[in-house]
Scaffold this active site. Sequence first.
Site, PDB file in Angstrom:
ATOM      1  N   ASP A 488      12.424  -9.347 -36.890  1.00  0.00           N
ATOM      2  CA  ASP A 488      11.375  -7.659 -35.496  1.00  0.00           C
ATOM      3  C   ASP A 488      10.617  -7.057 -35.498  1.00  0.00           C
ATOM      4  O   ASP A 488      10.325  -7.536 -37.625  1.00  0.00           O
ATOM      5  CB  ASP A 488      12.962  -7.260 -35.255  1.00  0.00           C
ATOM      6  CG  ASP A 488      13.850  -7.869 -34.432  1.00  0.00           C
ATOM      7  OD1 ASP A 488      13.452  -8.739 -33.804  1.00  0.00           O
ATOM      8  OD2 ASP A 488      15.178  -7.491 -34.835  1.00  0.00           O
ATOM      9  N   ILE A 489       8.830  -6.396 -35.371  1.00  0.00           N
ATOM     10  CA  ILE A 489       8.495  -5.430 -35.571  1.00  0.00           C
ATOM     11  C   ILE A 489       9.064  -4.196 -36.749  1.00  0.00           C
ATOM     12  O   ILE A 489       8.070  -4.168 -37.588  1.00  0.00           O
ATOM     13  CB  ILE A 489       8.063  -4.920 -34.726  1.00  0.00           C
ATOM     14  CG1 ILE A 489       6.836  -4.094 -35.107  1.00  0.00           C
ATOM     15  CG2 ILE A 489       9.372  -4.062 -33.668  1.00  0.00           C
ATOM     16  CD1 ILE A 489       6.115  -4.139 -33.853  1.00  0.00           C
TER      17      ILE A 489
END
Length: 670
Positions: A488-489
């Site tokens: 994920d970011i």
Amino acid sequence: MKNTKIAAKCKIAYAFVIGLSLLIATAAEDPYIFYEWHVTYGTISPMGVQQQGILINKMFPGPEIRSVTNDNLIINVFNELDEPFLISWAGIQNRKNSFQDGVCGTTCPIPPGKNYTYALQVKDQIGSFYYFPSLGFHKAAGGFGGIRISSRPMIPVPFPPPADDYTVLIGDWYKTDHKALRAQLDNGGKLPPPDGILINGLSSGATLNIQPGNTYRLRISNVGLQNSLNFRIQNHEMTLVEVEGTHTLQNVYSSLDVHVGQSYSVLITANQPSKDYYIVVSSRLTPTVLTTTGVLHYSNSAEPVSGPIPAAPVPMSWSFNQARTIRLYLKGKYNSESWLQSEKISVKDALKVLVLDPLKVSLGAKSDSSSFQIRLTYSKASDEAQGASETTRERKKRKTDEENGSTSMSENSFEKVYEPCILSIHCNKMPIFFSGRYFKYSRNVSQTRWIIDDERMGEASVEELIGGNILPACLGDSYKFHAAGREDIDVRMLGSGRPFLIEVQNSRKCPSQQSLTEIEEKINKSEKKLVGVKDLKFIGSQCWAMMREGEAEKQKQYAAIVWIARPVEEKDIDSISSLKELKILQKTPVRVLHRRSPLERERTIHWMKVEKIKGSSHYFLLHLCTQAGTYIKEFVHGDLGRTTPSMGSILGCRAEIIQLDVTDVKMGDS
């Protein structure tokens, strides 16, 4: 002189391709066909004895549906019986609308005195099928009929067009009322042997009229209740060309076993002396053989049917051997092609074979596996204008729909194409690949470029920071970024890094290893230090498959800061650390349900280790090693009970994940 010849050959090739593009661009007019059917009881005498039958528009068998590929069939059925009624469409795929299939459980029965409108699309289908009533043993009283789906006018079929086309519905039949037969079954009894066999609703006298010298197509469907039937025509051979919507290898048969529910298409040629001949249908694999006959009538016949009725093959093994001889047309014609050895054939490969040979002949050239490619693209001027006016989101959705095989056409989008097609020729080289491992140090950097409603999410992306440096060194047109999994970011990628590939399209230069080392140093010494790279090198395309194979076997290690609703105790640390090879069940997380299928997956937590965080009794550092594909955030907080067990259920209190880092990605045996 030599250049003139090449130019002439190119013109021939262009004419061939443009002609093909016009065929592809032609669209069907008015794809809607409307029917109104009234289902009633009526008196019929198929076996010479009056009995109650089920009629559609006062017809037995019911009206035939004649359609063309992609037609929309709108059938309004009025049930005028005294009990619920349903029609099922044998062989019609009903893509994305299975509730139209007419089977109780997916479709509600039509109550007496009511009507229901079926909306079917014979999407990408051709061939011979039939419909039948699927409730209350109504099929034993009628209500069935043929369905034929013809190819669109400009689409070739693998045999010459026949002089005419006949539907032949065969099936066993009972003189007993269908309600009595139903009651017998409901009370635990068995069906008695049938009383006879029908051809198009007749136990005798069914006639097919033909002209000498012509070839005819017969669409044969077994619409009976329980018996396999053998179909044959006296002194005539049958060439099998289609089975339930699929063209077959064109084998020749003197008779065909047609099992219940099956539909075959055969070609017969009127090449015998002008007289009448028996059409024979008999039961197969039954203690007592039932037989019925019809007539194949030559238009200039001066002699009625005569001679012995041709017998059916006796051994049961004949039926099995016949089934083994039925093969797909493409598999028969192109069996030696390597692309055809798999069970599934892509449209691209099939078209490649069909188009490649004519192009080679026209150009007087050979094709090989060279790294140089030529791509032909067909479009209309209006398409290009549409593309220019699209937003990024609309363009992305259209591209996704095209890749998934869906064109998102509206109901009224079919129309003739009056404008010419545009042929674009693109010459390019095969892609080249670079591999390495990347690190992501920022919690505001996505793995790939992330745009929502034309707004960038995050400060940058790993894809752009690495690919954007490699592309200029290759003098390529574009690049694609591939990685062994993703984070994920807001998750950092640390440890030994994550394996990745950069695929450069149409490169005009292959950088040296020294140049790649310089690119690696440039990325690693970037002022913001958002990402890092190691082991950057040029590789062959086979490593893409190797990375995908290793991805399925990889293990991943994480470090997470976890908060729980009560103070951490020593027994919690011991309890968590003692868990080895823990099996968990994870449903697709709520946060990704909008883009992923709702599945349930079993995953393994190989080991866990807990470290206390000084000065905070509710927080701890969790180290864990998991199977690929494990959702770590959901394992910690439980995702509303969709992950079991979770860290929260293990500790018996609420648990939340504060930060997460990937600390290692192990591929296969690495």
